[in-house]
Design a protein around this motif. Structure first.
Motif, PDB file in Angstrom:
ATOM      1  N   UNK A  85      -9.606   6.109 -14.968  1.00 60.07           N
ATOM      2  CA  UNK A  85     -10.685   6.906 -15.136  1.00 60.07           C
ATOM      3  C   UNK A  85      -9.768   8.116 -15.923  1.00 60.07           C
ATOM      4  N   UNK A  86      -8.923   8.598 -14.850  1.00 64.18           N
ATOM      5  CA  UNK A  86      -8.021   9.093 -15.267  1.00 64.18           C
ATOM      6  C   UNK A  86      -6.771   8.725 -16.330  1.00 64.18           C
ATOM      7  N   UNK A  87      -6.209   7.626 -15.993  1.00 67.20           N
ATOM      8  CA  UNK A  87      -4.821   7.373 -17.185  1.00 67.20           C
ATOM      9  C   UNK A  87      -5.131   6.775 -18.157  1.00 67.20           C
ATOM     10  N   UNK A  88      -7.449   6.859 -18.655  1.00 66.15           N
ATOM     11  CA  UNK A  88      -8.260   6.225 -19.655  1.00 66.15           C
ATOM     12  C   UNK A  88      -7.737   4.785 -19.243  1.00 66.15           C
ATOM     13  N   UNK A  89      -7.712   4.211 -18.321  1.00 65.05           N
ATOM     14  CA  UNK A  89      -7.267   2.117 -18.390  1.00 65.05           C
ATOM     15  C   UNK A  89      -8.928   1.641 -18.396  1.00 65.05           C
ATOM     16  N   UNK A  90      -9.104   0.611 -18.522  1.00 63.58           N
ATOM     17  CA  UNK A  90     -10.097  -0.488 -18.982  1.00 63.58           C
ATOM     18  C   UNK A  90     -10.014  -0.939 -17.616  1.00 63.58           C
ATOM     19  N   UNK A  91      -8.614  -1.469 -17.327  1.00 68.97           N
ATOM     20  CA  UNK A  91      -9.206  -2.329 -15.835  1.00 68.97           C
ATOM     21  C   UNK A  91      -8.859  -1.836 -14.590  1.00 68.97           C
ATOM     22  N   UNK A  92      -9.340  -0.873 -14.659  1.00 66.74           N
ATOM     23  CA  UNK A  92     -10.006  -0.859 -12.975  1.00 66.74           C
ATOM     24  C   UNK A  92      -9.646  -1.610 -11.992  1.00 66.74           C
ATOM     25  N   UNK A  93     -10.161  -2.612 -12.395  1.00 67.68           N
ATOM     26  CA  UNK A  93     -10.255  -3.432 -11.015  1.00 67.68           C
ATOM     27  C   UNK A  93      -8.955  -3.573 -10.312  1.00 67.68           C
ATOM     28  N   UNK A  94      -8.278  -3.751 -11.439  1.00 64.22           N
ATOM     29  CA  UNK A  94      -6.749  -4.053 -11.161  1.00 64.22           C
ATOM     30  C   UNK A  94      -6.373  -3.328  -9.485  1.00 64.22           C
ATOM     31  N   UNK A  95      -6.686  -1.711  -9.628  1.00 63.70           N
ATOM     32  CA  UNK A  95      -6.312  -1.227  -8.684  1.00 63.70           C
ATOM     33  C   UNK A  95      -7.009  -1.838  -6.802  1.00 63.70           C
ATOM     34  N   UNK A  96      -8.195  -1.674  -6.894  1.00 67.12           N
ATOM     35  CA  UNK A  96      -9.318  -2.592  -6.032  1.00 67.12           C
ATOM     36  C   UNK A  96      -8.077  -3.820  -5.647  1.00 67.12           C
ATOM     37  N   UNK A  97      -7.929  -4.701  -6.476  1.00 67.12           N
ATOM     38  CA  UNK A  97      -7.111  -5.816  -6.058  1.00 67.12           C
ATOM     39  C   UNK A  97      -5.916  -5.373  -5.432  1.00 67.12           C
ATOM     40  N   UNK A  98      -4.761  -4.046  -6.122  1.00 66.59           N
ATOM     41  CA  UNK A  98      -3.940  -4.052  -5.601  1.00 66.59           C
ATOM     42  C   UNK A  98      -4.345  -3.364  -3.931  1.00 66.59           C
ATOM     43  N   UNK A  99      -5.039  -2.476  -3.862  1.00 56.93           N
ATOM     44  CA  UNK A  99      -5.159  -2.333  -2.588  1.00 56.93           C
ATOM     45  C   UNK A  99      -5.897  -3.399  -1.438  1.00 56.93           C
ATOM     46  N   UNK A 100      -6.566  -4.358  -1.746  1.00 55.37           N
ATOM     47  CA  UNK A 100      -6.710  -5.544  -1.200  1.00 55.37           C
ATOM     48  C   UNK A 100      -6.012  -6.337  -0.331  1.00 55.37           C
ATOM     49  N   UNK A 101      -4.864  -6.385  -1.897  1.00 52.41           N
ATOM     50  CA  UNK A 101      -3.778  -6.788  -1.509  1.00 52.41           C
ATOM     51  C   UNK A 101      -3.115  -6.191  -0.701  1.00 52.41           C
ATOM     52  N   UNK A 102      -2.114  -5.250  -0.311  1.00 52.23           N
ATOM     53  CA  UNK A 102      -1.922  -4.490   0.313  1.00 52.23           C
ATOM     54  C   UNK A 102      -2.394  -5.023   1.657  1.00 52.23           C
ATOM     55  N   UNK A 103      -3.347  -4.488   1.699  1.00 49.62           N
ATOM     56  CA  UNK A 103      -4.339  -4.640   3.321  1.00 49.62           C
ATOM     57  C   UNK A 103      -3.963  -5.713   3.791  1.00 49.62           C
ATOM     58  N   UNK A 104      -3.993  -6.696   3.467  1.00 51.34           N
ATOM     59  CA  UNK A 104      -4.520  -8.127   3.491  1.00 51.34           C
ATOM     60  C   UNK A 104      -2.469  -8.390   3.997  1.00 51.34           C
ATOM     61  N   UNK A 105      -1.840  -7.872   3.337  1.00 51.37           N
ATOM     62  CA  UNK A 105      -0.623  -8.045   3.797  1.00 51.37           C
ATOM     63  C   UNK A 105       0.080  -7.742   4.833  1.00 51.37           C
ATOM     64  N   UNK A 106      -0.205  -6.525   4.920  1.00 44.76           N
ATOM     65  CA  UNK A 106      -0.112  -5.419   6.342  1.00 44.76           C
ATOM     66  C   UNK A 106      -0.765  -6.395   7.795  1.00 44.76           C
ATOM     67  N   UNK A 107      -1.673  -6.260   7.277  1.00 46.81           N
ATOM     68  CA  UNK A 107      -2.693  -7.444   8.494  1.00 46.81           C
ATOM     69  C   UNK A 107      -2.396  -8.345   8.563  1.00 46.81           C
ATOM     70  N   UNK A 108      -2.276  -9.866   7.966  1.00 48.15           N
ATOM     71  CA  UNK A 108      -1.885 -10.646   7.732  1.00 48.15           C
ATOM     72  C   UNK A 108      -0.512 -10.586   8.607  1.00 48.15           C
ATOM     73  N   UNK A 109       0.738 -10.271   7.802  1.00 50.35           N
ATOM     74  CA  UNK A 109       1.815 -10.166   8.992  1.00 50.35           C
ATOM     75  C   UNK A 109       2.051  -9.383  10.219  1.00 50.35           C
ATOM     76  N   UNK A 110       0.531  -8.430  11.188  1.00 51.53           N
ATOM     77  CA  UNK A 110      -0.009  -7.958  12.279  1.00 51.53           C
ATOM     78  C   UNK A 110       0.043  -9.315  12.683  1.00 51.53           C
TER      79      UNK A 110
END
Length: 259
Positions: A85-110
């Motif tokens: 909303x701050x950036x005026x973007x409609x694709x808010x779910x991209x951020x959700x996918x990005x944070x989940x992907x980062x968490x999965x990569x970090x935890x999966x590597x560990x």
């Protein structure tokens, strides 16, 4: 009995879920974006089974881990909505996918670094999703021939949901028939029970067409519900895909890494 840690994690998840429910309703992209966080929750449970949290001062159960990841995921979604909303973007779910992907990569590597397993077993992490994707594509094509409205309503979210159900079957077959495990996924357990009621002891690979049929029926039902109430149909697809994918991911990852 629910421990204080579990209660706190569940309360946090409920509060964050309530906040998100007030901010937005699920979209087709939300169903897809929840995938990385679902895998993260599965990895977190496997890490608990490996004793990754034993150094903490309190006992961490699988229920507490799941609730904590759910709280993080819904909190990430709320933050994603605010950032979009701050950036005026409609694709808010991209951020959700990005944070989940980062968490999965970090935890999966560990988890991979800590586990002791034959490296060739990692091939199942490629084979199982690929086979599930092929089955889902076939099933979604067939569904489109008999109920086009489901495809029109759900689009890629429907294909993804069908893929999660197909992965349940493939992961269960890999675990039991190839790796010598005994546990099966949610849908496979139900199909195996039905086969047992009919007096049949099936080879689990032979149940895969049944998974495709179940997936087609479930996605068709979600499409039907979505046509009448778009948010309800997508919410059912979201919750169903999360439950089935999480169980399949825990089953496959735990068996491959821990035996």
């Amino acid at each position: 009995m629910v421990t204080s840690v579990e209660a706190a994690a569940m309360l946090a998840a409920a509060l964050m879920g309530g906040l998100v429910a007030r901010l937005a309703v699920p979209t087709r992209r939300t169903v897809l974006a929840a995938g990385p966080w679902t895998v993260t929750a599965a990895l977190a449970v496997v890490a608990a089974r490996m004793g990754a949290y034993d150094a903490l001062a309190v006992e961490i159960s699988s229920r507490a881990v799941i609730a904590a990841v759910a709280a993080l995921a819904t909190g990430s979604w709320a933050g994603s909505i605010h950032l979009a909303d701050l950036r005026g973007l409609a694709y808010r779910d991209r951020y959700l996918a990005a944070t989940g992907s980062a968490a999965a990569v970090i935890l999966g590597g560990a988890v991979l670094f800590q586990a002791d397993f034959p490296p060739l077993r990692l091939a199942w992490f490629v084979i199982a999703p690929t086979a599930a994707a092929l089955l889902a594509a076939v099933g979604y094509f067939l569904l489109g021939l008999v109920y086009t409205d489901a495809l029109a309503e759900l689009r890629l979210a429907g294909l993804y949901t069908l893929g999660a159900i197909a992965l349940d079957g493939v992961a269960s077959a890999v675990v039991v028939e190839q790796l010598g495990g005994t546990r099966t996924g949610l849908v496979t357990t139900a199909l195996d029970w039905l086969a047992g009621m009919a007096g049949v002891d099936p080879f689990l690979w032979a149940l895969l067409p049944g998974h495709v049929v179940v997936g087609m029926a479930f996605v068709g039902a979600c499409g039907w519900a979505s046509k009448r109430s778009h948010a309800v149909g997508l919410l059912v697809a979201l919750l169903g895909s999360i439950a089935v994918l999480w169980a399949a991911a825990v089953l496959l990852v735990a068996t491959v890494l821990l035996g």
